[in-house]
Design a protein around this motif. Structure first.
Motif, PDB file in Angstrom:
ATOM      1  N   GLU A 190     -14.373 -18.017   9.184  1.00 64.20           N
ATOM      2  CA  GLU A 190     -15.696 -18.053   8.590  1.00 64.20           C
ATOM      3  C   GLU A 190     -15.973 -16.754   7.834  1.00 64.20           C
ATOM      4  OE1 GLU A 190     -17.762 -20.428   8.501  1.00 64.20           O
ATOM      5  OE2 GLU A 190     -17.329 -21.799  10.134  1.00 64.20           O
ATOM      6  N   PRO A 191     -16.946 -16.759   6.908  1.00 69.43           N
ATOM      7  CA  PRO A 191     -17.398 -15.506   6.316  1.00 69.43           C
ATOM      8  C   PRO A 191     -17.806 -14.532   7.416  1.00 69.43           C
ATOM      9  CG  PRO A 191     -18.349 -17.356   5.135  1.00 69.43           C
ATOM     10  CD  PRO A 191     -17.657 -17.925   6.346  1.00 69.43           C
ATOM     11  N   GLY A 192     -17.395 -13.301   7.269  1.00 73.14           N
ATOM     12  CA  GLY A 192     -17.715 -12.287   8.276  1.00 73.14           C
ATOM     13  C   GLY A 192     -16.622 -12.045   9.288  1.00 73.14           C
ATOM     14  N   ASP A 193     -15.616 -12.940   9.345  1.00 75.55           N
ATOM     15  CA  ASP A 193     -14.543 -12.782  10.328  1.00 75.55           C
ATOM     16  C   ASP A 193     -13.485 -11.780   9.897  1.00 75.55           C
ATOM     17  OD1 ASP A 193     -15.656 -14.604  12.073  1.00 75.55           O
ATOM     18  OD2 ASP A 193     -14.379 -16.275  11.457  1.00 75.55           O
ATOM     19  N   LEU A 194     -13.303 -11.613   8.573  1.00 78.11           N
ATOM     20  CA  LEU A 194     -12.239 -10.765   8.058  1.00 78.11           C
ATOM     21  C   LEU A 194     -12.805  -9.655   7.174  1.00 78.11           C
ATOM     22  CD1 LEU A 194      -9.673 -13.490   6.865  1.00 78.11           C
ATOM     23  CD2 LEU A 194      -9.713 -12.306   9.074  1.00 78.11           C
ATOM     24  N   PHE A 195     -12.275  -8.466   7.333  1.00 77.91           N
ATOM     25  CA  PHE A 195     -12.550  -7.350   6.423  1.00 77.91           C
ATOM     26  C   PHE A 195     -11.323  -7.281   5.515  1.00 77.91           C
ATOM     27  CE2 PHE A 195     -12.986  -2.836   5.237  1.00 77.91           C
ATOM     28  CZ  PHE A 195     -14.336  -2.785   4.932  1.00 77.91           C
ATOM     29  N   ALA A 229      -2.749  10.215   2.568  1.00 76.38           N
ATOM     30  CA  ALA A 229      -2.715  11.517   1.905  1.00 76.38           C
ATOM     31  C   ALA A 229      -4.151  12.011   1.794  1.00 76.38           C
ATOM     32  CB  ALA A 229      -2.081  11.411   0.524  1.00 76.38           C
ATOM     33  N   PRO A 230      -4.365  13.324   1.890  1.00 70.12           N
ATOM     34  CA  PRO A 230      -5.723  13.852   1.725  1.00 70.12           C
ATOM     35  C   PRO A 230      -6.270  13.503   0.351  1.00 70.12           C
ATOM     36  CG  PRO A 230      -4.235  15.516   2.616  1.00 70.12           C
ATOM     37  CD  PRO A 230      -3.374  14.375   2.165  1.00 70.12           C
ATOM     38  N   GLY A 231      -7.583  13.394   0.271  1.00 71.25           N
ATOM     39  CA  GLY A 231      -8.203  13.083  -1.008  1.00 71.25           C
ATOM     40  C   GLY A 231      -8.726  11.665  -1.029  1.00 71.25           C
ATOM     41  N   PRO A 232      -9.545  11.361  -2.045  1.00 72.31           N
ATOM     42  CA  PRO A 232     -10.160  10.035  -2.120  1.00 72.31           C
ATOM     43  C   PRO A 232      -9.152   8.937  -2.418  1.00 72.31           C
ATOM     44  CG  PRO A 232     -10.560  11.274  -4.134  1.00 72.31           C
ATOM     45  CD  PRO A 232      -9.908  12.226  -3.178  1.00 72.31           C
ATOM     46  N   GLY A 233      -9.444   7.754  -1.914  1.00 71.67           N
ATOM     47  CA  GLY A 233      -8.602   6.591  -2.167  1.00 71.67           C
ATOM     48  C   GLY A 233      -9.275   5.353  -1.620  1.00 71.67           C
ATOM     49  N   GLY A 234      -9.373   4.314  -2.423  1.00 74.76           N
ATOM     50  CA  GLY A 234     -10.078   3.111  -1.996  1.00 74.76           C
ATOM     51  C   GLY A 234      -9.446   2.455  -0.795  1.00 74.76           C
ATOM     52  N   GLU A 235      -8.125   2.332  -0.794  1.00 74.88           N
ATOM     53  CA  GLU A 235      -7.453   1.705   0.341  1.00 74.88           C
ATOM     54  C   GLU A 235      -7.627   2.541   1.600  1.00 74.88           C
ATOM     55  OE1 GLU A 235      -6.306  -0.498  -2.954  1.00 74.88           O
ATOM     56  OE2 GLU A 235      -6.136   1.661  -2.703  1.00 74.88           O
ATOM     57  N   SER A 236      -7.456   3.856   1.473  1.00 72.03           N
ATOM     58  CA  SER A 236      -7.593   4.737   2.641  1.00 72.03           C
ATOM     59  C   SER A 236      -8.988   4.660   3.246  1.00 72.03           C
ATOM     60  CB  SER A 236      -7.285   6.183   2.240  1.00 72.03           C
ATOM     61  OG  SER A 236      -5.943   6.334   1.868  1.00 72.03           O
ATOM     62  N   ALA A 237      -9.991   4.670   2.383  1.00 69.67           N
ATOM     63  CA  ALA A 237     -11.370   4.601   2.868  1.00 69.67           C
ATOM     64  C   ALA A 237     -11.641   3.275   3.558  1.00 69.67           C
ATOM     65  CB  ALA A 237     -12.338   4.805   1.711  1.00 69.67           C
ATOM     66  N   SER A 238     -11.132   2.198   2.998  1.00 72.52           N
ATOM     67  CA  SER A 238     -11.358   0.878   3.585  1.00 72.52           C
ATOM     68  C   SER A 238     -10.644   0.726   4.926  1.00 72.52           C
ATOM     69  CB  SER A 238     -10.898  -0.214   2.621  1.00 72.52           C
ATOM     70  OG  SER A 238     -11.677  -0.213   1.447  1.00 72.52           O
ATOM     71  N   VAL A 239      -9.410   1.223   5.007  1.00 72.98           N
ATOM     72  CA  VAL A 239      -8.676   1.185   6.268  1.00 72.98           C
ATOM     73  C   VAL A 239      -9.425   1.983   7.330  1.00 72.98           C
ATOM     74  CG1 VAL A 239      -6.583   1.969   7.448  1.00 72.98           C
ATOM     75  CG2 VAL A 239      -6.406   0.799   5.237  1.00 72.98           C
ATOM     76  N   TYR A 258     -12.593   2.811   7.494  1.00 70.76           N
ATOM     77  CA  TYR A 258     -13.859   2.183   7.877  1.00 70.76           C
ATOM     78  C   TYR A 258     -13.623   0.994   8.801  1.00 70.76           C
ATOM     79  CZ  TYR A 258     -18.575   0.289   7.509  1.00 70.76           C
ATOM     80  OH  TYR A 258     -19.839  -0.158   7.807  1.00 70.76           O
ATOM     81  N   ALA A 259     -12.620   0.184   8.459  1.00 66.47           N
ATOM     82  CA  ALA A 259     -12.332  -1.002   9.271  1.00 66.47           C
ATOM     83  C   ALA A 259     -11.943  -0.631  10.696  1.00 66.47           C
ATOM     84  CB  ALA A 259     -11.218  -1.823   8.621  1.00 66.47           C
ATOM     85  N   VAL A 260     -11.120   0.403  10.835  1.00 66.43           N
ATOM     86  CA  VAL A 260     -10.594   0.763  12.153  1.00 66.43           C
ATOM     87  C   VAL A 260     -11.551   1.663  12.929  1.00 66.43           C
ATOM     88  CG1 VAL A 260      -8.695   1.898  13.364  1.00 66.43           C
ATOM     89  CG2 VAL A 260      -8.214   0.489  11.359  1.00 66.43           C
ATOM     90  N   ALA A 261     -12.059   2.702  12.271  1.00 65.22           N
ATOM     91  CA  ALA A 261     -12.868   3.697  12.981  1.00 65.22           C
ATOM     92  C   ALA A 261     -14.326   3.293  13.154  1.00 65.22           C
ATOM     93  CB  ALA A 261     -12.793   5.037  12.243  1.00 65.22           C
ATOM     94  N   VAL A 262     -14.861   2.498  12.227  1.00 61.78           N
ATOM     95  CA  VAL A 262     -16.281   2.128  12.298  1.00 61.78           C
ATOM     96  C   VAL A 262     -16.455   0.689  12.786  1.00 61.78           C
ATOM     97  CG1 VAL A 262     -18.434   1.889  11.012  1.00 61.78           C
ATOM     98  CG2 VAL A 262     -16.854   3.770  10.474  1.00 61.78           C
TER      99      VAL A 262
END
Length: 205
Positions: free
Chosen positions: A39-44, A57-67, A69-73
């Motif tokens: 269902e909607p909401g089941d997958l990030f 790697a240090p520094g901004p990155g869309g994939e890194s930020a998303s990973v 957020y998904a795991v830590a938050v």
């Protein structure tokens, strides 16, 4: 709003509790929720060319930020890296296509260099077999890459996260999962996870 789904979307309006992070290709034929019957909401979901996850790697990155957020938050308990048949990104690598006209794509595909090297060392009976092998090797490579992210490494060490490698066949709708015991991809339907909940989508690796 989708008719008959008002209650679901009212609940999702202010919160999300996905059970899994699903990393897959941007290919329009690959629909994570349809494939997993969720269902909607089941997958990030993270989608990009070739279902890549750059090593941390240090520094901004869309994939890194998303990973992160998904795991830590969001505290997802499972991560799926899902490749697919007839992948354009993997086809470009497998055939050695000139990518001078798409330099951003060429640069992005370097995140599959490890898979490319392993694939190049093999022997194949046909170009199709070589591509099939590369698609699977890339999933394995991206699982290694995502494991370098601090949030993922910590969650794995603490035993609260499982990694899964999938390959989706567009024509048949079938899914293969990476068997950690053999290093081979096997039909998911014949190798379900012992705990079949939304947060347990496949065979842990």
């Amino acid at each position: 709003m989708v008719p008959g789904r008002a209650e679901l979307f009212q609940r999702l309006a202010t919160t999300q509790h996905p059970g899994a992070l699903f990393v897959t290709c941007s290919d329009a034929r690959v629909i994570p929720e349809l494939m997993t019957q969720r269902e909607p909401g089941d997958l990030f979901v993270i989608r990009n060319a070739g279902n890549m996850v750059p090593s941390y790697a240090p520094g901004p990155g869309g994939e890194s930020a998303s990973v992160e957020y998904a795991v830590a938050v969001l505290a997802v308990t499972d991560i799926v890296i899902c490749g697919h048949s007839d992948c354009g990104a993997m086809t470009a690598i497998s055939t050695g296509r000139c990518l001078d006209d798409v330099p951003a794509v060429a640069d992005w595909l370097h995140h599959a260099d490890a898979a490319k090297a392993v694939n190049a060392a093999g022997t194949y009976s046909s170009p199709g077999e070589k591509l099939r092998a590369l698609i699977r090797e890339n999933v394995i490579s991206q699982l290694a890459n995502i494991s370098t992210h601090p949030s993922v490494a910590l969650a794995l060490r603490q035993g609260r996260l499982n990694l899964h490698g999938w390959v989706y066949d567009i024509e048949t709708g079938g899914v293969e999962t990476l068997d950690p015991a053999t290093g081979r991809f096997v039909p998911l339907i014949d190798n379900p996870c012992p705990t079949p909940t939304p947060a347990r989508l496949g065979q842990s690796v």
